[in-house]
Design a protein around this motif. Structure first.
Motif, mmCIF file in Angstrom:
data_model
loop_
_atom_site.group_PDB
_atom_site.id
_atom_site.type_symbol
_atom_site.label_atom_id
_atom_site.label_comp_id
_atom_site.label_asym_id
_atom_site.label_seq_id
_atom_site.Cartn_x
_atom_site.Cartn_y
_atom_site.Cartn_z
ATOM 1 N N ARG A 71 0.856 -1.193 0.000
ATOM 2 C CA ARG A 71 0.000 0.000 0.000
ATOM 3 C C ARG A 71 0.885 1.234 0.000
ATOM 4 O O ARG A 71 1.805 1.360 0.811
ATOM 5 C CB ARG A 71 -0.931 0.023 1.210
ATOM 6 C CG ARG A 71 -1.789 1.305 1.267
ATOM 7 C CD ARG A 71 -3.017 1.124 2.099
ATOM 8 N NE ARG A 71 -3.913 0.140 1.528
ATOM 9 C CZ ARG A 71 -4.768 0.383 0.538
ATOM 10 N NH1 ARG A 71 -4.825 1.585 -0.001
ATOM 11 N NH2 ARG A 71 -5.567 -0.558 0.095
ATOM 12 N N ILE A 72 0.580 2.144 -0.928
ATOM 13 C CA ILE A 72 1.310 3.403 -1.043
ATOM 14 C C ILE A 72 0.613 4.437 -0.162
ATOM 15 O O ILE A 72 -0.593 4.672 -0.305
ATOM 16 C CB ILE A 72 1.334 3.901 -2.503
ATOM 17 C CG1 ILE A 72 1.865 2.797 -3.439
ATOM 18 C CG2 ILE A 72 2.173 5.166 -2.623
ATOM 19 C CD1 ILE A 72 3.247 2.328 -3.131
ATOM 20 N N GLY A 100 -2.276 -1.052 -3.525
ATOM 21 C CA GLY A 100 -3.307 -0.064 -3.216
ATOM 22 C C GLY A 100 -2.685 1.283 -2.920
ATOM 23 O O GLY A 100 -1.476 1.407 -2.710
ATOM 24 N N LEU A 101 -3.518 2.296 -2.888
ATOM 25 C CA LEU A 101 -3.089 3.669 -2.627
ATOM 26 C C LEU A 101 -4.068 4.310 -1.657
ATOM 27 O O LEU A 101 -5.286 4.184 -1.828
ATOM 28 C CB LEU A 101 -3.066 4.462 -3.939
ATOM 29 C CG LEU A 101 -2.841 5.978 -3.849
ATOM 30 C CD1 LEU A 101 -1.369 6.269 -3.586
ATOM 31 C CD2 LEU A 101 -3.280 6.670 -5.144
ATOM 32 N N THR A 102 -3.559 4.987 -0.638
ATOM 33 C CA THR A 102 -4.400 5.759 0.278
ATOM 34 C C THR A 102 -4.151 7.237 0.033
ATOM 35 O O THR A 102 -3.008 7.696 0.061
ATOM 36 C CB THR A 102 -4.081 5.412 1.748
ATOM 37 O OG1 THR A 102 -4.404 4.040 1.979
ATOM 38 C CG2 THR A 102 -4.923 6.267 2.691
ATOM 39 N N THR A 103 -5.218 7.995 -0.209
ATOM 40 C CA THR A 103 -5.096 9.393 -0.606
ATOM 41 C C THR A 103 -6.278 10.192 -0.086
ATOM 42 O O THR A 103 -7.334 9.632 0.218
ATOM 43 C CB THR A 103 -5.043 9.510 -2.152
ATOM 44 O OG1 THR A 103 -5.110 10.885 -2.537
ATOM 45 C CG2 THR A 103 -6.203 8.780 -2.810
ATOM 46 N N ARG A 122 -6.876 -0.161 -7.057
ATOM 47 C CA ARG A 122 -7.590 0.051 -5.786
ATOM 48 C C ARG A 122 -7.110 1.314 -5.102
ATOM 49 O O ARG A 122 -5.912 1.519 -4.930
ATOM 50 C CB ARG A 122 -7.411 -1.151 -4.862
ATOM 51 C CG ARG A 122 -8.011 -2.440 -5.398
ATOM 52 C CD ARG A 122 -8.238 -3.467 -4.299
ATOM 53 N NE ARG A 122 -7.065 -3.645 -3.449
ATOM 54 C CZ ARG A 122 -6.994 -3.208 -2.190
ATOM 55 N NH1 ARG A 122 -7.990 -2.537 -1.641
ATOM 56 N NH2 ARG A 122 -5.909 -3.430 -1.480
ATOM 57 N N ILE A 123 -8.073 2.138 -4.692
ATOM 58 C CA ILE A 123 -7.751 3.386 -3.991
ATOM 59 C C ILE A 123 -8.633 3.515 -2.757
ATOM 60 O O ILE A 123 -9.847 3.326 -2.832
ATOM 61 C CB ILE A 123 -7.974 4.612 -4.910
ATOM 62 C CG1 ILE A 123 -7.055 4.548 -6.133
ATOM 63 C CG2 ILE A 123 -7.728 5.902 -4.138
ATOM 64 C CD1 ILE A 123 -7.252 5.710 -7.096
ATOM 65 N N ASN A 124 -8.007 3.825 -1.629
ATOM 66 C CA ASN A 124 -8.739 4.199 -0.419
ATOM 67 C C ASN A 124 -8.700 5.715 -0.300
ATOM 68 O O ASN A 124 -7.615 6.309 -0.318
ATOM 69 C CB ASN A 124 -8.105 3.577 0.826
ATOM 70 C CG ASN A 124 -8.365 2.089 0.918
ATOM 71 O OD1 ASN A 124 -9.007 1.507 0.050
ATOM 72 N ND2 ASN A 124 -7.849 1.459 1.944
#
Length: 340
Positions: A71-72, A100-103, A122-124
């Protein structure tokens, strides 16, 4: 060949969280309050950050030790220039099954297509209110919730799978739970409500500001007909439920009231290349970047990564009491640096 390693408490390593920057364009009080992170705050210079090549090298080695998910995180990862190039390279690593990426979502229209073309799916998105005024008061940058909702719609339109994360604070945004559930349920988007955590040193946390999972669930059950969902895998942090009428899921992350330390499978690398075994770390992490830049071979790095995991015994949320919280004040590593 994958060598599955475990820590002192028998927990395998499955996830790697890569913080690509300590900078953010929001100033949310629970993470980077504007009183601390003002316009003159000095962030890490470029040369102190891990390069993409270093992150890829580290990720390849961790994949050999059992990591399957990356996860980035940040800071705000979309502030890292040419992030899509990192995604392209991570996607080529054998054994990595999920990236995944959290932004905060503010820059998705600017960077979303490049990220999608690079293989990100996938993005959170962190969105702590659906009411514009409430959200503006939280982010301290006058950004409206409607602006982020437009970015979410755009991301979905180009094919991303979106989850929405909401940190709930008593008296701040607990009145947003029902309207947010209502909004995202109708759009088939999974939303997860997170108990307010004592991460870092500057967010003014105490137990009285926590809305527990049971309190949230009681509130939700008054408005929606729901049922529990079985966990999908070991280490899943959210307790999931679904709406009976359309089967859309939502989650409650119980980081305070019901600890999930016993199933934590996450290794974390800060934006300047230090290893942490826990989000609530209070001692500066092991400097992987320094070891790499001193000429360490892959074999040397692998042995170091194994050693770091083998001695890992972090279980802060299991042990959290008012006295422990008090004792640890001003010592914890800030979330913008270590990644959420």
């Amino acid at each position: 060949m994958v060598e599955q390693i475990k820590d002192k408490l028998g927990r395998p390593i499955r996830d790697l969280r890569l913080s690509v920057t300590d900078r953010c364009n929001f100033r949310c009080d629970y993470c980077m309050p504007k009183e601390i992170f003002g316009d003159d705050f000095v962030f890490l210079p470029k040369e102190e950050l891990l390069t993409f090549e270093e992150m890829v090298r580290i990720s390849k080695l961790y994949a050999q030790l059992g990591v399957k998910k990356i996860r980035i995180t940040g800071g705000e990862p979309l502030l890292r220039r040419n992030l899509y190039q990192l995604i392209e390279q991570l996607n080529q690593i054998e054994g990595i099954e999920d990236i995944g990426l959290t932004t905060n979502g503010l820059l998705l229209k600017k960077h979303g297509q490049n990220l999608y073309n690079a293989g990100l799916r996938r993005i959170n998105i962190s969105l702590d209110a659906i009411n514009d005024e409430v959200f503006q008061a939280i982010n301290n940058r006058n950004i409206k919730a409607s602006t982020i909702l437009e970015q979410i719609d755009y991301a979905i339109s180009i094919g991303f799978e979106i989850k929405v994360n909401v940190v709930i604070q008593k008296g701040i945004n607990d009145d947003q739970i029902i309207p947010m559930l209502d909004y995202f349920k109708d759009r088939g988007i999974e939303i997860r409500f997170i108990e307010f955590m004592d991460v870092g040193n500057d967010n003014g946390w105490d137990f009285s500001k926590v809305v527990t999972k049971d309190e949230m669930l009681s509130m939700i059950e008054e408005h929606f007909d729901i049922e529990p969902v079985e966990p999908k895998y070991f280490g899943e942090v959210a307790k999931y439920y679904r709406h009976k009428d359309n089967q859309v899921k939502f989650g409650l992350i119980t980081s305070v009231s019901q600890s999930f330390c016993s199933s934590c499978t996450r290794a974390r690398l800060s934006s300047d290349g230090k290893f942490y075994g826990c989000l609530f770390a209070e001692v500066e992490g092991f400097d992987v970047k320094a070891l790499m830049r001193s000429g360490a071979t892959d074999a040397m790095l692998l042995e170091q990564f194994k050693a770091l995991w083998h001695v890992r015994d972090d279980r802060y949320s299991d042990e959290r009491t008012e006295q422990i919280v008090q004792n640890r004040k001003r010592n914890k590593i800030n979330m913008n640096y270590i990644g959420g």
